[in-house]
Design an enzyme around this catalytic site. Structure first.
Site, mmCIF file in Angstrom:
data_model
loop_
_atom_site.group_PDB
_atom_site.id
_atom_site.type_symbol
_atom_site.label_atom_id
_atom_site.label_comp_id
_atom_site.label_asym_id
_atom_site.label_seq_id
_atom_site.Cartn_x
_atom_site.Cartn_y
_atom_site.Cartn_z
ATOM 1 N N MET A 1 0.853 -1.179 0.000
ATOM 2 C CA MET A 1 0.000 0.000 0.000
ATOM 3 C C MET A 1 0.894 1.235 0.000
ATOM 4 O O MET A 1 1.958 1.242 0.597
ATOM 5 C CB MET A 1 -0.924 -0.020 1.219
ATOM 6 C CG MET A 1 -1.836 -1.254 1.282
ATOM 7 S SD MET A 1 -2.936 -1.420 -0.129
ATOM 8 C CE MET A 1 -4.114 -0.116 0.191
ATOM 9 N N ASP A 115 0.403 -3.569 5.890
ATOM 10 C CA ASP A 115 0.208 -2.907 4.596
ATOM 11 C C ASP A 115 0.902 -3.607 3.430
ATOM 12 O O ASP A 115 1.127 -2.996 2.393
ATOM 13 C CB ASP A 115 0.701 -1.455 4.677
ATOM 14 C CG ASP A 115 2.208 -1.358 4.733
ATOM 15 O OD1 ASP A 115 2.855 -2.325 5.162
ATOM 16 O OD2 ASP A 115 2.747 -0.303 4.350
ATOM 17 N N GLU A 116 1.234 -4.882 3.612
ATOM 18 C CA GLU A 116 2.034 -5.541 2.579
ATOM 19 C C GLU A 116 1.702 -7.028 2.499
ATOM 20 O O GLU A 116 1.503 -7.675 3.528
ATOM 21 C CB GLU A 116 3.512 -5.383 2.952
ATOM 22 C CG GLU A 116 4.459 -5.550 1.800
ATOM 23 C CD GLU A 116 5.871 -5.161 2.212
ATOM 24 O OE1 GLU A 116 6.141 -3.951 2.313
ATOM 25 O OE2 GLU A 116 6.681 -6.060 2.437
#
Length: 371
Positions: A1, A115-116
């Site tokens: 992200m 976020d990954e």
DNA sequence: TCTGGGGTCCTAGGACCC
DNA sequence: TCTGGGGTCCTAGGACCC
């Protein structure tokens, strides 16, 4: 992200789009709605105290403000930047949303944090770029957020590629493109080469991935040991056979806290004791909520000069009770010299076993000695 | 006025066992 | 009186990642 935490904040505060915005700090005030209906935001220059940048928008990065930087230093670089407090519940919410959106298209996913993710696309018979665009579109539809995707034959290269066209990018890379597109990059772009290894490589005259690839593997083994040496050599050539890990159990659960000011073991005893107990209770809460009991309780302490020490204690039983954790942590604390001021205390639970309902006690009995 | 919080993995030494 | 080889567990520290 892309700039995840900051991007989530911009969903709430769209008037900040295009501005230098930083998320971080410990006691940052929420934006205040004024009489005319507009919102008033804190500025970086007004911040006082400890804390680091958690995420910055690309506009803030243009001033040199990056994740992990002390807020006081960031304030010197970008005094007018907007400062927002972190809102982890919101980030977890959008994290679940984006992962679900990807899973609806490609369900084989390795979680790499909030976020990954790594995605296995090998079984999906669709032209690569079109597939990547479809995933990005699904993520945007679900969250209003953009992401960047790297597609390659393995995790190592995909991770590097995902950063080549940020934000909102797609990078597709084949093995034959490694010399042209990967070798010019700095060695520290390899996931696993951090500041220390990067420094050591630089001392050996190795700065780029290409320079690393050009070194004989024997040379690397000589300076980094057998396993790291071979790994460095393979990574520089884009070789990585690691499979996706789609399921895993936590190894440890911990809580830690950096104080507003450095505390002294004797002079600030009451305050330290309160923080220590509260950390133990929070670890106990986390254990119970997630359904684990722990056999090894550890503590971490950071002195004012930033040196860190740890102690841990393995028990004969597994525990998830705050008082028992407090007792074990207390035993650990007795083994640490407390003459200097302290800036951080942490409590960690490891050697975890899952607990189901009443089986917390069972776990203890099972691991007890036979006499 | 330096430097958060939550994790994983690796290494290395010592205790202890067979 | 001197002292193998292999293995596991525990502890402490450190590098690295998100």
């Amino acid at each position: 992200m892309d700039a995840f935490f900051a991007s989530v904040e911009l969903l709430s505060f769209p008037e900040l789009r295009g501005q230098a915005v930083v998320v971080g700090g410990r006691s940052v005030h929420q934006p205040v709605v004024q009489l005319d209906g507009t919102r008033r935001f804190s500025r970086l220059r007004d911040y006082v105290g400890r804390g680091v940048v958690t995420t910055s928008t690309y506009e803030a990065r243009a001033f040199g403000v990056f994740s992990g930087m002390g807020l006081m230093k960031s304030a010197r670089l970008a005094p007018e930047a907007i400062l927002l407090p972190a809102n982890f519940d919101a980030y977890r919410h959008y994290s679940r949303k984006f992962k679900a959106a990807v899973a609806s298209i490609a369900p084989i996913i390795e979680d790499r944090g909030i976020d990954e993710i790594y995605i296995d696309l090998s079984a999906i018979p669709e032209e690569t770029k079109a597939l990547a665009r479809r995933i990005k579109h699904a993520v945007f539809e679900a969250t209003g957020l953009t992401c960047s995707i790297g597609i390659s034959p393995n995790k190592l290269l995909s991770k590097i590629c995902s950063e080549l066209d940020k934000p909102d990018g797609i990078t597709v890379l084949g093995m034959e493109e490694i010399p042209a597109r990967i070798w010019p990059l700095a060695a520290k772009k390899i996931n696993g080469i951090g500041p220390k290894s990067s420094e050591k490589l630089a001392r050996l005259g190795i700065n780029s991935i290409g320079e690393l690839a050009a070194m004989p593997v024997e040379f690397l083994v000589q300076h980094f040991g057998r396993s790291t040496g071979i790994w460095l050599h393979e990574a520089a050539h884009g070789v990585d056979e690691r499979p996706l890990v789609t399921e895993s159990e936590p190894k440890s659960i911990s809580r830690e806290s950096t104080f507003e000011r450095d505390l002294h073991a004797r002079l600030d005893r009451a305050e330290l004791s309160k923080i220590f107990t509260s950390l133990c209770m929070r670890v106990a809460d986390d254990l119970k909520r997630k359904g684990y009991a722990s056999q090894t309780i550890g503590i971490k302490l950071r002195y004012a000069d930033f040196r860190a020490v740890t102690r841990d204690l393995t028990m004969q039983v597994h525990v998830n009770d705050g008082n028992q954790i407090r007792k074990a942590a207390g035993e650990c604390l007795k083994r640490i010299p407390l003459t200097q001021k302290i800036r951080l205390l942490g409590v960690r639970a490891s050697s975890l076993v899952p607990t189901v309902g009443e089986q917390v006690e069972m776990a203890g009995i099972q691991t007890e000695l036979p006499f």
